[in-house]
Scaffold this motif. Sequence first.
Motif, PDB file in Angstrom:
ATOM      1  N   ALA A  11       0.836  -1.275   0.176  1.00  0.00           N
ATOM      2  CA  ALA A  11      -0.050   0.126   0.076  1.00  0.00           C
ATOM      3  C   ALA A  11       0.679   1.688  -0.177  1.00  0.00           C
ATOM      4  N   VAL A  12       0.510   2.093  -1.111  1.00  0.00           N
ATOM      5  CA  VAL A  12       1.093   4.010  -0.786  1.00  0.00           C
ATOM      6  C   VAL A  12       0.897   4.381   0.503  1.00  0.00           C
ATOM      7  N   ASP A  13       2.027   4.923   1.039  1.00  0.00           N
ATOM      8  CA  ASP A  13       2.717   5.288   2.459  1.00  0.00           C
ATOM      9  C   ASP A  13       2.238   4.661   3.614  1.00  0.00           C
ATOM     10  N   ARG A  14       1.546   3.412   3.679  1.00  0.00           N
ATOM     11  CA  ARG A  14       1.303   2.682   4.372  1.00  0.00           C
ATOM     12  C   ARG A  14      -0.049   2.171   4.623  1.00  0.00           C
ATOM     13  N   LYS A  15      -0.590   2.858   3.711  1.00  0.00           N
ATOM     14  CA  LYS A  15      -2.624   3.631   4.187  1.00  0.00           C
ATOM     15  C   LYS A  15      -3.309   1.587   4.189  1.00  0.00           C
ATOM     16  N   PRO A  16      -4.227   2.477   4.614  1.00  0.00           N
ATOM     17  CA  PRO A  16      -4.997   1.019   4.561  1.00  0.00           C
ATOM     18  C   PRO A  16      -5.597   0.276   3.787  1.00  0.00           C
ATOM     19  N   TRP A  17      -5.363  -0.568   4.064  1.00  0.00           N
ATOM     20  CA  TRP A  17      -6.069  -1.555   2.394  1.00  0.00           C
ATOM     21  C   TRP A  17      -7.425  -2.437   2.598  1.00  0.00           C
ATOM     22  N   LEU A  18      -7.620  -3.444   1.719  1.00  0.00           N
ATOM     23  CA  LEU A  18      -8.692  -3.493   2.502  1.00  0.00           C
ATOM     24  C   LEU A  18      -8.906  -5.813   1.904  1.00  0.00           C
ATOM     25  N   LEU A  19      -9.298  -6.211   2.533  1.00  0.00           N
ATOM     26  CA  LEU A  19      -9.364  -7.809   3.183  1.00  0.00           C
ATOM     27  C   LEU A  19     -10.738  -7.902   2.513  1.00  0.00           C
ATOM     28  N   MET A  20     -10.767  -8.570   0.733  1.00  0.00           N
ATOM     29  CA  MET A  20     -11.651  -8.596   0.149  1.00  0.00           C
ATOM     30  C   MET A  20     -11.888  -9.544  -0.186  1.00  0.00           C
ATOM     31  N   GLU A  21     -11.843 -10.964   0.560  1.00  0.00           N
ATOM     32  CA  GLU A  21     -12.072 -12.204   0.943  1.00  0.00           C
ATOM     33  C   GLU A  21     -11.459 -12.785   1.947  1.00  0.00           C
ATOM     34  N   HIS A  22     -11.758 -13.370   2.881  1.00  0.00           N
ATOM     35  CA  HIS A  22     -11.590 -14.782   3.191  1.00  0.00           C
ATOM     36  C   HIS A  22     -12.381 -15.395   3.746  1.00  0.00           C
ATOM     37  N   SER A  23     -12.663 -16.570   4.493  1.00  0.00           N
ATOM     38  CA  SER A  23     -13.594 -17.413   4.717  1.00  0.00           C
ATOM     39  C   SER A  23     -13.997 -17.315   6.064  1.00  0.00           C
ATOM     40  N   THR A  24     -15.533 -17.756   6.371  1.00  0.00           N
ATOM     41  CA  THR A  24     -16.153 -17.856   7.837  1.00  0.00           C
ATOM     42  C   THR A  24     -15.611 -19.084   8.447  1.00  0.00           C
ATOM     43  N   GLY A  25     -15.425 -20.017   7.260  1.00  0.00           N
ATOM     44  CA  GLY A  25     -14.925 -21.771   7.753  1.00  0.00           C
ATOM     45  C   GLY A  25     -14.201 -22.518   6.833  1.00  0.00           C
ATOM     46  N   ALA A  26     -15.128 -23.960   6.458  1.00  0.00           N
ATOM     47  CA  ALA A  26     -14.377 -24.291   5.783  1.00  0.00           C
ATOM     48  C   ALA A  26     -14.290 -23.595   3.674  1.00  0.00           C
ATOM     49  N   PRO A  27     -13.437 -23.401   3.410  1.00  0.00           N
ATOM     50  CA  PRO A  27     -13.461 -23.431   2.024  1.00  0.00           C
ATOM     51  C   PRO A  27     -13.842 -24.765   1.153  1.00  0.00           C
ATOM     52  N   SER A  28     -13.642 -24.610   0.001  1.00  0.00           N
ATOM     53  CA  SER A  28     -14.673 -26.028  -0.559  1.00  0.00           C
ATOM     54  C   SER A  28     -12.932 -26.021  -1.426  1.00  0.00           C
ATOM     55  N   TRP A  29     -11.551 -26.074  -1.355  1.00  0.00           N
ATOM     56  CA  TRP A  29     -10.981 -26.992  -2.904  1.00  0.00           C
ATOM     57  C   TRP A  29      -9.487 -27.315  -1.925  1.00  0.00           C
ATOM     58  N   GLN A  30      -9.505 -27.560  -0.816  1.00  0.00           N
ATOM     59  CA  GLN A  30      -8.633 -28.287  -0.176  1.00  0.00           C
ATOM     60  C   GLN A  30      -8.703 -29.622  -0.297  1.00  0.00           C
ATOM     61  N   GLU A  31      -8.063 -30.944  -0.160  1.00  0.00           N
ATOM     62  CA  GLU A  31      -8.076 -32.024   0.187  1.00  0.00           C
ATOM     63  C   GLU A  31      -9.481 -32.115   1.169  1.00  0.00           C
ATOM     64  N   ARG A  32      -9.055 -31.901   2.698  1.00  0.00           N
ATOM     65  CA  ARG A  32      -9.767 -32.012   4.071  1.00  0.00           C
ATOM     66  C   ARG A  32     -10.186 -29.986   4.490  1.00  0.00           C
ATOM     67  N   ASN A  33     -11.132 -30.182   3.650  1.00  0.00           N
ATOM     68  CA  ASN A  33     -11.610 -28.765   4.258  1.00  0.00           C
ATOM     69  C   ASN A  33     -11.813 -28.372   5.885  1.00  0.00           C
ATOM     70  N   ARG A  34     -11.168 -27.697   6.358  1.00  0.00           N
ATOM     71  CA  ARG A  34     -11.492 -27.487   7.795  1.00  0.00           C
ATOM     72  C   ARG A  34     -12.635 -26.241   7.901  1.00  0.00           C
ATOM     73  N   ALA A  35     -12.966 -26.333   9.227  1.00  0.00           N
ATOM     74  CA  ALA A  35     -14.125 -25.786   9.791  1.00  0.00           C
ATOM     75  C   ALA A  35     -12.993 -24.827  10.331  1.00  0.00           C
ATOM     76  N   LYS A  36     -13.505 -23.524  11.076  1.00  0.00           N
ATOM     77  CA  LYS A  36     -12.866 -22.950  12.208  1.00  0.00           C
ATOM     78  C   LYS A  36     -13.435 -23.407  13.219  1.00  0.00           C
ATOM     79  N   ALA A  37     -12.749 -23.019  14.153  1.00  0.00           N
ATOM     80  CA  ALA A  37     -13.024 -23.210  15.731  1.00  0.00           C
ATOM     81  C   ALA A  37     -13.962 -21.858  15.988  1.00  0.00           C
ATOM     82  N   PRO A  38     -14.538 -21.871  17.361  1.00  0.00           N
ATOM     83  CA  PRO A  38     -15.354 -21.083  17.992  1.00  0.00           C
ATOM     84  C   PRO A  38     -13.896 -19.653  18.001  1.00  0.00           C
ATOM     85  N   GLY A  39     -14.770 -18.861  17.723  1.00  0.00           N
ATOM     86  CA  GLY A  39     -13.969 -17.075  18.122  1.00  0.00           C
ATOM     87  C   GLY A  39     -13.438 -17.117  17.373  1.00  0.00           C
ATOM     88  N   GLU A  40     -13.108 -18.356  16.020  1.00  0.00           N
ATOM     89  CA  GLU A  40     -11.737 -17.396  14.956  1.00  0.00           C
ATOM     90  C   GLU A  40     -12.158 -16.886  13.866  1.00  0.00           C
TER      91      GLU A  40
END
Length: 679
Positions: A312-341
């Motif tokens: 980012a220019v001058d270390r300005k804020p950037w944006l997390l556009m995507e992440h997951s609430t739990g298991a994605p679908s493209w890994q061999e054994r997709n993992r749910a997130k733990a409580p609070g994660e």
Amino acid sequence: MARRAVTRPSTRRELPAWPTDGLSFGGDYNPEQWSPEVWREDVRLMREAGVNIVTLGVFSWGLLEPREGEFEWGWFDEIIGLLHENGIAIDLATPTAAPPSWLLHAHPDLPPLDAHGERETPGGRLGWCPSSPVFREHALRIVRAIAERYGDHPAVKLWHVSNELGGGNGRCHCEVSTARFQEWLREQYGTIEAVNAAWGSAFWGHTFTAFEQITTPTGDARKTNPGRFLDFERFSSDELLEHYLAEAAVLRELSDRPVTTNLMVGAGGHVVDYSDWAQHVDVVANDHYTIVDDPLRQQDLSFAGDRMRGLAVDRKPWLLMEHSTGAPSWQERNRAKAPGEIVRNALAHVARGSDGAMFFQWRASTAGTEQFHSAMLPHAGTASRVWREIVQLGDALQKLKPIAGSPVEPAKVALLVDEESAWSLQQGLKPHRALRYARETRLWHRAFWQRQVLVDVLPVDSDLEGYDLVILPTLFVVSDAQAARIDAFVRAGGTALVTYLSGVVDETNRVRGGGYPGAFRDLIGVTTEEFRPLQTYETVRLSDGGVVTDWSEDTNLHGAEPIVTYADGDSAGRVAVSRNTVGDGAAWYVSAMLPFESAERLADRLIDELALPRAVEASPAVEAVRRVTPEGGVLFLINHSDADETVAVSGESLLDDAVFDGEALVPAGAVVVVREAAL
């Protein structure tokens, strides 16, 4: 040859305002999968959760233009109006990641051709050749149509070009791509003689007499000329960037809203040169998914955050556009997130400079390839832990509104990364072909991360002013100019830590003569006469008690001070870690693949000698990062363990009514955000 004989001026525009009032919260929304009745329910639930922005239209091309040149806007007008009426901003995507079936049917040569001559099967994402003029023509038509219709719509706050460019079409070897590669080489080198000289084409007798004789590197990658391979990687990044720039130019012609695209930044090598791409986005945005078998997933997301901040220019804020609430679908054994994660992961990105936390996707799909990908609104609906945590996260982001726009405190440690080094190190016939670029970048980042010492992960050509320590982990490809910059940094009083396999080749991927690590040999006061990769059954003990696997070297000192030596094996008595005084600074060299314990000891010494600031004094389980607002510091404390931790701090919580007078309890798996008391 220069690192880039052909360069582009930055096309980034100054961001007039952040797309949302406060931190951004939402996700990809795909209303085309649902009925209008569901849309209204979705919007009601978005408001309940505190969603203030959604990404719309990513995969909508075939519905917006069901037949060539015929557009159907009614349903899109309706959903945009519904979102706007409910105060939800739109990150409007160009739908070019998913070309419509009619286009692929009419032009079966559009999908990329892989290195083995196989054509990508239609039906996936990004199923198009980046060099195709046919695709470019159709893509810019739909982009122009969307921009003309919605470019001034008050709900549209951000433009989102395509989706994860390179994620499905990073390399293409078709005839069109081959011809463009030849043109690119002519632009870069000027003459075929210059290409031969750079690549050392005389080896195996593969000298070229015309650009038309050069093909893309297909077949067995182990047999590819290293110079040709690296230039093809550069070319592939440039071709995708050219497509991004073409779409962005149309959007900027017809609309004054900022333009971005979602990068895919992690610790390993990347499909494109993101340090180059970052010069052309108005908001730097990232998609980040943890890997299920990564034992330090929490550190990986922190590394990604530190890398995004470095882009980012001058270390300005950037944006997390995507992440997951739990298991994605493209890994061999997709993992749910733990409580609070969910909350913990999202706020870790916010702590490191993201002005938002967004997900793929809003509502879980019931059909299609990603039908089991987690979502903000899961298949289980609102009667689920995931939904409750999403509502909790929305509330937390609203309470953290005072930090919007604020920078992360300045770091004193810089870790330099380079896509070209990653590409080159992991390709072809190397002394150890199983080595991975990410290993050393993660190792050294972790050593300081567990000590609450902030690290900026920077592109290799970044300005180093203000840093006390610069780490160069397996920085394989290094130009003379880059080596000179590191030398000047050290002589002026800085400290550099150089690891094995750094500076070994120049920018044409040629080995530097005179002993490894060629570019830094004089700086570190050490030469390596021979690499000594360890076999799977071999280990070597170090004088500090550590045990080395995979990599060692036969080193000779030329003025450097020995710090750690090899205690046994064929390199016994040689130096594994050394320190060289140069000018007013120091250069360290690590010739071994150190175990983490040895890296920790070296990190502790550097922290003490350089008086590197720690955000707090805490156990390695506590991640601590500070953002700086006009009112003072805001300290994020993230407990990644299953035991409560206490941290010395004074101030008031931004997430609840707690007040801390000298000590804060950070419960197991929880996040505490403290507006610190003024000193």
